[in-house]
Design an enzyme around this catalytic site. Sequence first.
Site, PDB file in Angstrom:
ATOM      1  N   ASP A 101      -4.390 -17.374   0.577  1.00 25.08           N
ATOM      2  CA  ASP A 101      -5.060 -17.728   1.935  1.00 25.08           C
ATOM      3  C   ASP A 101      -6.132 -18.757   1.602  1.00 25.08           C
ATOM      4  O   ASP A 101      -5.980 -19.748   2.339  1.00 25.08           O
ATOM      5  CB  ASP A 101      -5.713 -16.605   2.529  1.00 25.08           C
ATOM      6  CG  ASP A 101      -5.834 -16.621   4.135  1.00 25.08           C
ATOM      7  OD1 ASP A 101      -5.574 -17.819   4.510  1.00 25.08           O
ATOM      8  OD2 ASP A 101      -6.618 -15.966   4.853  1.00 25.08           O
ATOM      9  N   SER A 105       0.387  -8.620   0.153  1.00 27.61           N
ATOM     10  CA  SER A 105      -0.530  -7.398   0.029  1.00 27.61           C
ATOM     11  C   SER A 105      -0.927  -7.032  -1.260  1.00 27.61           C
ATOM     12  O   SER A 105      -1.468  -5.915  -1.381  1.00 27.61           O
ATOM     13  CB  SER A 105       0.063  -6.151   0.958  1.00 27.61           C
ATOM     14  OG  SER A 105      -0.307  -6.454   2.230  1.00 27.61           O
ATOM     15  N   THR A 106      -0.429  -7.954  -2.365  1.00 25.13           N
ATOM     16  CA  THR A 106      -0.664  -7.006  -3.773  1.00 25.13           C
ATOM     17  C   THR A 106      -1.753  -7.596  -4.293  1.00 25.13           C
ATOM     18  O   THR A 106      -2.120  -7.178  -5.586  1.00 25.13           O
ATOM     19  CB  THR A 106       0.628  -7.615  -4.689  1.00 25.13           C
ATOM     20  OG1 THR A 106       0.674  -8.993  -4.835  1.00 25.13           O
ATOM     21  CG2 THR A 106       1.961  -7.108  -3.976  1.00 25.13           C
ATOM     22  N   GLY A 107      -2.762  -8.505  -3.634  1.00 25.55           N
ATOM     23  CA  GLY A 107      -3.875  -8.718  -4.331  1.00 25.55           C
ATOM     24  C   GLY A 107      -5.197  -8.176  -3.619  1.00 25.55           C
ATOM     25  O   GLY A 107      -5.191  -6.784  -3.852  1.00 25.55           O
TER      26      GLY A 107
HETATM   27  N1  AR6 Z   1       0.378 -19.205  -5.041  1.00 28.61           N
HETATM   28  C1  AR6 Z   1       1.013 -18.054  -5.132  1.00 28.61           C
HETATM   29  N2  AR6 Z   1       0.446 -16.834  -5.192  1.00 28.61           N
HETATM   30  C2  AR6 Z   1      -0.992 -16.715  -5.337  1.00 28.61           C
HETATM   31  C3  AR6 Z   1      -1.864 -17.793  -5.332  1.00 28.61           C
HETATM   32  C4  AR6 Z   1      -1.123 -19.140  -5.118  1.00 28.61           C
HETATM   33  N3  AR6 Z   1      -1.904 -20.109  -5.104  1.00 28.61           N
HETATM   34  N4  AR6 Z   1      -2.961 -17.341  -5.306  1.00 28.61           N
HETATM   35  C5  AR6 Z   1      -3.068 -15.814  -5.217  1.00 28.61           C
HETATM   36  N5  AR6 Z   1      -1.574 -15.673  -5.294  1.00 28.61           N
HETATM   37  P1  AR6 Z   1      -4.048 -12.222  -1.994  1.00 28.61           P
HETATM   38  P2  AR6 Z   1      -3.246 -10.012  -0.075  1.00 28.61           P
HETATM   39  C6  AR6 Z   1      -1.253 -14.308  -5.369  1.00 28.61           C
HETATM   40  O1  AR6 Z   1      -5.243 -11.422  -2.326  1.00 28.61           O
HETATM   41  O2  AR6 Z   1      -3.146  -8.980  -1.018  1.00 28.61           O
HETATM   42  C7  AR6 Z   1      -7.469 -12.924   1.649  1.00 28.61           C
HETATM   43  O3  AR6 Z   1      -8.797 -12.867   1.483  1.00 28.61           O
HETATM   44  C8  AR6 Z   1      -1.943 -13.060  -5.977  1.00 28.61           C
HETATM   45  O4  AR6 Z   1      -2.191 -13.040  -7.248  1.00 28.61           O
HETATM   46  O5  AR6 Z   1      -3.924 -13.465  -1.803  1.00 28.61           O
HETATM   47  O6  AR6 Z   1      -2.308  -9.980   0.878  1.00 28.61           O
HETATM   48  C9  AR6 Z   1      -6.902 -12.981   3.123  1.00 28.61           C
HETATM   49  O7  AR6 Z   1      -7.500 -13.564   3.870  1.00 28.61           O
HETATM   50  C10 AR6 Z   1      -1.532 -11.824  -5.470  1.00 28.61           C
HETATM   51  O8  AR6 Z   1      -0.104 -11.559  -6.086  1.00 28.61           O
HETATM   52  O9  AR6 Z   1      -3.081 -11.467  -0.506  1.00 28.61           O
HETATM   53  C11 AR6 Z   1      -6.808 -11.322   3.357  1.00 28.61           C
HETATM   54  O10 AR6 Z   1      -8.201 -11.019   3.825  1.00 28.61           O
HETATM   55  C12 AR6 Z   1      -0.681 -12.322  -4.021  1.00 28.61           C
HETATM   56  O11 AR6 Z   1      -0.884 -13.825  -4.072  1.00 28.61           O
HETATM   57  C13 AR6 Z   1      -6.332 -10.773   2.056  1.00 28.61           C
HETATM   58  O12 AR6 Z   1      -6.879 -11.524   1.014  1.00 28.61           O
HETATM   59  C14 AR6 Z   1      -1.559 -11.537  -2.867  1.00 28.61           C
HETATM   60  O13 AR6 Z   1      -3.012 -11.835  -3.004  1.00 28.61           O
HETATM   61  C15 AR6 Z   1      -4.953 -10.720   2.024  1.00 28.61           C
HETATM   62  O14 AR6 Z   1      -4.671  -9.760   0.872  1.00 28.61           O
END
Ligand code: AR6
Length: 186
Positions: free
Chosen positions: A50, A133-135
Amino acid sequence: MIQNTFREQRRKLTINASTLILTIGDITKQTTDTIVNAANSRLAGGGGVDGAIHRAGGAEIMRECRKIGGCPTGKAVITTAGALKAKYVIHTVGPRYYEGTGKEAELLKSAYLESLKLASKKNLTSIAFPAISTGAYGYPLHEAARIALQTTIDYLKGHQDVHLVKFVLYDQGTYEIFAEELKKLQ
Ligand code: AR6
């Protein structure tokens, strides 16, 4: 007909006339019609993917997010992609796994499905997803990958209008898990 191509860092599955690709990379660099953001329900921006999308795309994306106002978990909304190469950003909200409501799988499936339906509705033929959702939201990777891939495969079996679905995975470990789960589903 389902066909299968294995290459070193890129796995590909053909479903009717559509292609599903797994790749390692940064979603902000994708040239698909739309990329998908793993947003929060306030569309307020944050860390992870995000944060990366808002930083690279510029303030225009947040302006549209503020106008929309929010997005319930499991739903999806669409904005401009600002300075990004993609034309649009679909913002979807995955479940927080650790809340343990028992609805996590259903909501994660819905986040993918609503994003795909929105792409179809807007006549967008290519879409790139991160591992929703995996982060920060803590969804276990194998289970999240299986849901992401199964939902996409089922959708592509029934919809010829989306030609390309790319899973852009940020690191080798996540990529390997998606590749394993894709193999199991074939
Ligand atoms: N490109 C592709 N994947 C990425 C990138 C990128 N540039 N950066 C991170 N990832 P997350 P969530 C991966 O935490 O779990 C935010 O604060 C990362 O390694 O981004 O759905 C929002 O505002 C992981 O595998 O999303 C919400 O509050 C994946 O993207 C919350 O985090 C998702 O990780 C959403 O959490």
